[in-house]
Design a protein around this motif. Structure first.
Motif, PDB file in Angstrom:
ATOM      1  N   GLN A   1      -1.327  15.044  64.089  1.00  0.00           N
ATOM      2  CA  GLN A   1      -0.993  14.562  62.752  1.00  0.00           C
ATOM      3  C   GLN A   1       0.287  13.746  62.793  1.00  0.00           C
ATOM      4  OE1 GLN A   1      -0.600  18.440  60.849  1.00  0.00           O
ATOM      5  NE2 GLN A   1       1.547  18.014  60.459  1.00  0.00           N
ATOM      6  N   VAL A   2       0.460  12.955  61.771  1.00  0.00           N
ATOM      7  CA  VAL A   2       1.650  12.111  61.667  1.00  0.00           C
ATOM      8  C   VAL A   2       2.822  12.960  61.198  1.00  0.00           C
ATOM      9  CG1 VAL A   2       2.672  10.174  60.414  1.00  0.00           C
ATOM     10  CG2 VAL A   2       0.291  10.059  61.153  1.00  0.00           C
ATOM     11  N   SER A   3       3.947  12.790  61.867  1.00  0.00           N
ATOM     12  CA  SER A   3       5.179  13.434  61.411  1.00  0.00           C
ATOM     13  C   SER A   3       6.302  12.426  61.584  1.00  0.00           C
ATOM     14  CB  SER A   3       5.456  14.714  62.202  1.00  0.00           C
ATOM     15  OG  SER A   3       5.628  14.418  63.570  1.00  0.00           O
ATOM     16  N   TYR A   4       7.384  12.666  60.899  1.00  0.00           N
ATOM     17  CA  TYR A   4       8.511  11.748  60.919  1.00  0.00           C
ATOM     18  C   TYR A   4       9.656  12.361  61.716  1.00  0.00           C
ATOM     19  CZ  TYR A   4       5.939   9.506  57.157  1.00  0.00           C
ATOM     20  OH  TYR A   4       4.963   8.892  56.415  1.00  0.00           O
ATOM     21  N   ASP A   5      10.303  11.513  62.537  1.00  0.00           N
ATOM     22  CA  ASP A   5      11.498  11.995  63.212  1.00  0.00           C
ATOM     23  C   ASP A   5      12.629  12.020  62.180  1.00  0.00           C
ATOM     24  OD1 ASP A   5      12.838   9.445  63.079  1.00  0.00           O
ATOM     25  OD2 ASP A   5      11.994   8.839  64.999  1.00  0.00           O
ATOM     26  N   PRO A   6      13.771  12.621  62.501  1.00  0.00           N
ATOM     27  CA  PRO A   6      14.844  12.736  61.499  1.00  0.00           C
ATOM     28  C   PRO A   6      15.292  11.396  60.910  1.00  0.00           C
ATOM     29  CG  PRO A   6      15.272  14.221  63.311  1.00  0.00           C
ATOM     30  CD  PRO A   6      14.085  13.374  63.719  1.00  0.00           C
ATOM     31  N   ASP A   7      15.333  10.345  61.736  1.00  0.00           N
ATOM     32  CA  ASP A   7      15.737   9.024  61.235  1.00  0.00           C
ATOM     33  C   ASP A   7      14.695   8.483  60.264  1.00  0.00           C
ATOM     34  OD1 ASP A   7      17.350   6.542  61.238  1.00  0.00           O
ATOM     35  OD2 ASP A   7      15.570   5.703  62.231  1.00  0.00           O
ATOM     36  N   GLN A   8      13.433   8.603  60.627  1.00  0.00           N
ATOM     37  CA  GLN A   8      12.364   8.147  59.740  1.00  0.00           C
ATOM     38  C   GLN A   8      12.354   8.945  58.442  1.00  0.00           C
ATOM     39  OE1 GLN A   8       9.236   8.811  62.580  1.00  0.00           O
ATOM     40  NE2 GLN A   8       8.899   6.618  62.860  1.00  0.00           N
ATOM     41  N   GLN A   9      12.568  10.249  58.529  1.00  0.00           N
ATOM     42  CA  GLN A   9      12.578  11.092  57.330  1.00  0.00           C
ATOM     43  C   GLN A   9      13.739  10.719  56.418  1.00  0.00           C
ATOM     44  OE1 GLN A   9      10.101  13.498  56.533  1.00  0.00           O
ATOM     45  NE2 GLN A   9      11.080  13.182  54.554  1.00  0.00           N
ATOM     46  N   ALA A  10      14.897  10.411  57.000  1.00  0.00           N
ATOM     47  CA  ALA A  10      16.052   9.988  56.195  1.00  0.00           C
ATOM     48  C   ALA A  10      15.741   8.686  55.471  1.00  0.00           C
ATOM     49  CB  ALA A  10      17.284   9.833  57.078  1.00  0.00           C
ATOM     50  N   ARG A  11      15.096   7.742  56.160  1.00  0.00           N
ATOM     51  CA  ARG A  11      14.725   6.468  55.535  1.00  0.00           C
ATOM     52  C   ARG A  11      13.701   6.688  54.428  1.00  0.00           C
ATOM     53  NH1 ARG A  11      13.135   3.789  60.844  1.00  0.00           N
ATOM     54  NH2 ARG A  11      11.648   2.685  59.540  1.00  0.00           N
ATOM     55  N   LEU A  12      12.726   7.558  54.665  1.00  0.00           N
ATOM     56  CA  LEU A  12      11.716   7.858  53.651  1.00  0.00           C
ATOM     57  C   LEU A  12      12.350   8.509  52.427  1.00  0.00           C
ATOM     58  CD1 LEU A  12       8.733   7.962  52.803  1.00  0.00           C
ATOM     59  CD2 LEU A  12       8.576  10.149  54.005  1.00  0.00           C
ATOM     60  N   ASP A  13      13.212   9.487  52.646  1.00  0.00           N
ATOM     61  CA  ASP A  13      13.893  10.154  51.533  1.00  0.00           C
ATOM     62  C   ASP A  13      14.700   9.149  50.716  1.00  0.00           C
ATOM     63  OD1 ASP A  13      12.822  12.556  52.405  1.00  0.00           O
ATOM     64  OD2 ASP A  13      14.668  13.233  53.372  1.00  0.00           O
ATOM     65  N   TRP A  14      15.396   8.241  51.415  1.00  0.00           N
ATOM     66  CA  TRP A  14      16.210   7.226  50.751  1.00  0.00           C
ATOM     67  C   TRP A  14      15.326   6.319  49.897  1.00  0.00           C
ATOM     68  CZ3 TRP A  14      16.356   1.882  50.910  1.00  0.00           C
ATOM     69  CH2 TRP A  14      17.472   1.281  50.335  1.00  0.00           C
ATOM     70  N   MET A  15      14.206   5.871  50.476  1.00  0.00           N
ATOM     71  CA  MET A  15      13.306   4.983  49.738  1.00  0.00           C
ATOM     72  C   MET A  15      12.736   5.659  48.496  1.00  0.00           C
ATOM     73  SD  MET A  15      11.274   2.755  52.614  1.00  0.00           S
ATOM     74  CE  MET A  15      10.930   4.063  53.769  1.00  0.00           C
ATOM     75  N   LEU A  16      12.421   6.941  48.604  1.00  0.00           N
ATOM     76  CA  LEU A  16      11.874   7.659  47.458  1.00  0.00           C
ATOM     77  C   LEU A  16      12.907   7.815  46.338  1.00  0.00           C
ATOM     78  CD1 LEU A  16       9.747  10.363  49.313  1.00  0.00           C
ATOM     79  CD2 LEU A  16       8.903   8.362  48.044  1.00  0.00           C
ATOM     80  N   GLN A  17      14.184   7.872  46.691  1.00  0.00           N
ATOM     81  CA  GLN A  17      15.237   7.962  45.672  1.00  0.00           C
ATOM     82  C   GLN A  17      15.500   6.604  45.027  1.00  0.00           C
ATOM     83  OE1 GLN A  17      18.844  10.034  46.910  1.00  0.00           O
ATOM     84  NE2 GLN A  17      17.647  11.020  48.513  1.00  0.00           N
ATOM     85  N   VAL A  18      15.428   5.540  45.816  1.00  0.00           N
ATOM     86  CA  VAL A  18      15.719   4.196  45.317  1.00  0.00           C
ATOM     87  C   VAL A  18      14.567   3.624  44.501  1.00  0.00           C
ATOM     88  CG1 VAL A  18      16.105   1.802  46.064  1.00  0.00           C
ATOM     89  CG2 VAL A  18      17.381   3.648  47.123  1.00  0.00           C
ATOM     90  N   ARG A  19      13.356   3.956  44.888  1.00  0.00           N
ATOM     91  CA  ARG A  19      12.171   3.357  44.274  1.00  0.00           C
ATOM     92  C   ARG A  19      12.171   3.358  42.747  1.00  0.00           C
ATOM     93  NH1 ARG A  19       5.983   5.064  45.676  1.00  0.00           N
ATOM     94  NH2 ARG A  19       5.013   3.264  44.717  1.00  0.00           N
ATOM     95  N   PRO A  20      12.431   4.482  42.080  1.00  0.00           N
ATOM     96  CA  PRO A  20      12.378   4.441  40.613  1.00  0.00           C
ATOM     97  C   PRO A  20      13.504   3.614  39.986  1.00  0.00           C
ATOM     98  CG  PRO A  20      12.979   6.648  41.383  1.00  0.00           C
ATOM     99  CD  PRO A  20      12.652   5.831  42.589  1.00  0.00           C
TER     100      PRO A  20
END
Length: 62
Positions: A18-37
């Motif tokens: 399955q797909v999982s995110y490394d810590p750097d990818q997870q940090a970028r994803l978390d950041w994008m989810l906060q900025v998106r709205p």
């Protein structure tokens, strides 16, 4: 390449089930989810709190 494609490629290359995110990818994803709205808000109608949050997020982009 999108973050999701990047993670999918890594999973495929490493034979992971399955797909999982490394810590750097997870940090970028978390950041994008906060900025998106906040991105779609009209700056003239943005509250000071939302504007401050957006400035902070942009200053701390991973």
């Amino acid at each position: 390449m999108t973050l999701r494609h990047e993670a999918e490629n890594i999973a495929e290359e490493e034979g992971l089930p399955q797909v999982s995110y490394d810590p750097d990818q997870q940090a970028r994803l978390d950041w994008m989810l906060q900025v998106r709205p906040l991105i779609g808000l009209d700056p003239s109608q943005m509250s000071e709190q939302a504007a401050a949050q957006l400035r902070t997020l942009l200053a701390n982009r991973p």
